[in-house]
Every structure is written in structure tokens, then in C-alpha cells.
Design an enzyme around this catalytic site. Structure first.
Site, short mmCIF file in Angstrom:
data_model
loop_
_atom_site.label_atom_id
_atom_site.label_comp_id
_atom_site.label_asym_id
_atom_site.label_seq_id
_atom_site.Cartn_x
_atom_site.Cartn_y
_atom_site.Cartn_z
N THR A 243 35.43 26.70 -95.34
CA THR A 243 36.57 27.00 -95.90
C THR A 243 37.42 25.42 -95.76
OG1 THR A 243 37.82 28.11 -93.93
CG2 THR A 243 36.67 29.52 -95.78
N ARG A 245 36.76 21.33 -96.16
CA ARG A 245 36.39 20.57 -97.06
C ARG A 245 34.96 20.03 -97.32
NH1 ARG A 245 40.83 21.16 -98.60
NH2 ARG A 245 42.68 19.85 -99.24
N ASP A 269 33.46 27.78 -99.62
CA ASP A 269 34.70 27.94 -100.53
C ASP A 269 34.91 26.40 -101.03
OD1 ASP A 269 37.18 28.99 -101.88
OD2 ASP A 269 38.32 28.06 -100.10
N GLU A 274 33.45 18.71 -105.60
CA GLU A 274 33.99 19.55 -106.58
C GLU A 274 34.48 18.81 -107.91
OE1 GLU A 274 37.13 21.78 -104.65
OE2 GLU A 274 35.83 22.18 -102.81
N HIS A 292 36.76 27.46 -104.44
CA HIS A 292 37.85 27.01 -103.73
C HIS A 292 39.06 27.81 -103.96
CE1 HIS A 292 39.77 23.04 -102.11
NE2 HIS A 292 40.15 24.02 -101.31
N GLY A 294 40.68 29.68 -101.25
CA GLY A 294 41.18 30.26 -100.15
C GLY A 294 42.67 30.51 -100.08
#
Length: 333
Positions: A243, A245, A269, A274, A292, A294
Site C-alpha cells: 500500500t 508505492r 493498491d 500507474e 490506488h 488507500g
């Protein structure tokens, strides 16, 4: 005649902490950036935004501006003194380039803790119990057919890589599930902060953990901290949770380890590039993945916005900032 209010540029509009935004407007002239590309922003920052005092940025700012790298920072006007980020991780900002320009960067570390830890618990339990293949089976009309067995958390060893705010919050939430926690940091925590978790070496954490939770920031030193070599040192059947990077893990190596079943499951996540995700990883039903999210709750986003705007307000008022990033502590003392 009253002096003009300092100009604060918002790369994203405030959506949740609207009362705090109105309060900030009492001491600042706020504008939401209308530039549609990095080049257009460079033009606008030399014209209509040339007196900007501070920039408020979010994780979505990169869609227009790209990374706040040295080229970006060097194009900012001399009037720009602060970049106030509304998240904890600030790796897209070149803090060294900012320091050379006398620009102070702030982040928002506290507001993200609880929401990120809660999502990590979801990913830990979901990956451990192999819920993603079960969900796939259900949706495919093959009710529980060929669904492998999951595992109970009780008695398993959770290895937390990076026992900062979020790591400690994850540990506290895992205690009721009967997980034993070990951790690795650059330095051991005080007994109170560690809260009965054992400090171990990086090698020990890799070798002894049934579940590994990644909670370190992304830096030049932590990029691909977990690669094929490190994964090979983990227990067969290990569960990996990230969670933090995406680039902390070599995504391709992790996908290969899932395919070989050395890694039993992952809960993710964040991703290395990305929004692009490794194709092999996407096809793995033992990869429990969310996009992503979180901190993607109304309450947490409001806290993040408020925190970042309070840093802006304090900068204008000449008060002590809530959270200058560690690299810039010397600039505010």
C-alpha cells in the site's frame, strides 16, 4: 489600500474541506489551474500565474503537470515559496531542486494513516483467505468450483517493512487476529512504539514472514527493494501486500513468482507504472488488486485537504508549518 492577497494555485479543486477552503480565501487569492498540459502550464506560469506564492498539489496533479521534477521547479516564478502536497508520499516532487530554489515542500502524513491501514487489513485478509479466486469463481457461474483453500491469520508471522505511522497502525489492527509481528526499519523503534513487535534484519524479515507488508517511502534506495533476488529468499507460499508505492517492488518479478506459486497471493493498491499494470499480473486471479484507493474516502480526503491548506495558511501567516518534509526541516528552522 490593502495589500494584495498572495496567489495560491490549486492543481485540483477542493471537494470535501469546503469550509477550510473558504477560510483560506480570507487570506489568499486562490485559483484552480486551468492549464490542460505541462507545456500550457509553463506558458501560464509565466503569464497569468507569474505571481504565484504557493502551489497546492494532489496525487492527481501529474495528469496535467507531470512530475514536479527539476525542469518543472526551475520554471516556477521567484515568487513561489511553497509547494503544499495533500498526501503523505511526495516522491513525484524533486525536493533537492526545490531546496536550491528556496521552495519549501510540505506533505500531509497524519491524515492518511488510518484509511491506508484499514485497506491494508482488507488486502491482508483477502489475500490470505484467497478471496479473489473465490469471487472470480462466483462471477463466472462456477460457485466455489476449484477454489483453493485459504489460510487463517492466527499464528502467522507478519513482517512489516517500514514501521512508520502506517506500519504501526497496521500492526495494531492485526493484533486481534493473532498475528505475530516482526519489523525492519533503518533503526529500531522504542519499546513503546514497537508495541511488542520484534525488530529483525531485512534478511530475517524476508526469510521468516508469512505475510510481508510494504510500508516504506519510494526513494532512489528503495526502488526495486523487493526484486527476484529478495522474493527467492521468502518462504514458499508467502503473501505480499503493498500500500506504499508500486516501484518498491519489481512488478514483473512478483508476477513471475505468483505464476510459479512461490508467492501464494498478493494484495496491491499501488503499481510500478500507474495506471499501467503488468499484463501477467492482471491475469493472475491470486492478485487481489484495487486502483490506488488507500485514502479514497470522503472523511480522509477532507482531512488531507484541510491539512494541506493549513500548511498554506501558516506559510502566509508566517507561522510554524505543520509538516515540512524532512529534507526541508533545515529551511524552516
Amino acid at each position: 489600500m490593502l495589500p494584495a492577497k498572495p496567489l495560491v494555485l490549486f492543481f485540483s479543486p477542493v471537494r470535501h474541506a469546503l469550509p477550510q477552503y473558504k477560510q483560506l480565501q480570507q487570506v489568499a487569492h486562490t485559483e484552480v489551474v486551468t492549464s490542460q498540459s505541462r507545456d500550457e502550464f509553463f506558458h501560464d506560469i509565466s503569464t497569468k500565474y507569474q505571481n504565484a506564492f504557493a502551489i497546492y498539489r494532489t496525487s492527481a496533479s501529474g495528469s496535467v503537470a507531470g512530475k514536479f521534477d527539476a525542469d518543472f521547479i526551475n520554471r516556477l516564478p521567484q515568487s513561489c515559496r511553497y509547494i503544499c502536497h495533500n498526501g503523505a508520499g511526495y516522491d513525484p516532487i524533486d525536493t533537492a531542486a526545490c531546496a536550491r530554489r528556496g521552495i519549501i515542500v510540505t506533505n500531509a502524513p497524519d491524515p492518511v494513516t488510518d484509511a491506508t491501514a484499514v485497506l491494508a487489513i482488507f488486502l491482508i485478509l483477502g489475500a490470505l483467505r484467497q478471496l479473489n479466486p473465490a469471487i472470480f469463481s462466483l462471477r463466472a457461474g462456477a460457485f466455489k468450483k476449484d477454489v483453493d483453500f485459504g489460510h487463517d491469520p492466527q499464528g502467522k508471522t507478519l513482517g512489516i517493512l517500514g514501521m512508520g505511522r502506517i506500519g504501526r497502525a497496521i500492526k495494531a489492527r492485526c493484533d486481534p487476529f493473532g498475528l505475530k509481528t516482526i519489523y525492519h526499519n533503518r533503526n529500531p523503534l522504542s519499546p513503546k512504539e514497537a508495541s511488542s513487535a520484534d525488530y529483525v534484519s531485512f534478511e530475517q524479515l524476508l526469510a521468516e514472514s508469512d505475510i510481508i507488508s510494504i510500508n516504506v517511502p519510494l526513494t532512489a534506495k528503495t526502488k526495486h527493494l523487493i526484486s527476484a533476488k529478495e522474493i527467492a529468499k521468502m518462504k514458499p507460499g508467502v503473501v505480499i501486500i503493498n500500500t506504499a508505492r508500486g516501484a518498491i517492488i519489481d512488478e514483473a518479478a512478483m508476477a513471475d513468482a505468483l505464476e510459479s506459486e512461490h508467492v501464494a497471493a498478493v494484495g496491491l493498491d499501488v503499481y510500478e507504472e500507474e495506471p499501467k499494470i503488468n499484463e501477467k499480473l492482471l491475469k493472475q486471479d491470486r492478485a487481489l488488486m484495487v486502483p490506488h484507493v488507500g485514502t479514497h474516502t470522503t472523511e480522509t480526503l477532507a482531512k488531507m485537504e484541510s491539512w494541506a491548506m493549513e500548511n498554506v495558511r501558516r506559510a502566509i501567516a508566517g507561522e510554524a508549518l505543520l509538516s515540512p518534509v524532512p529534507e526541508h526541516q533545515h529551511l524552516v528552522q
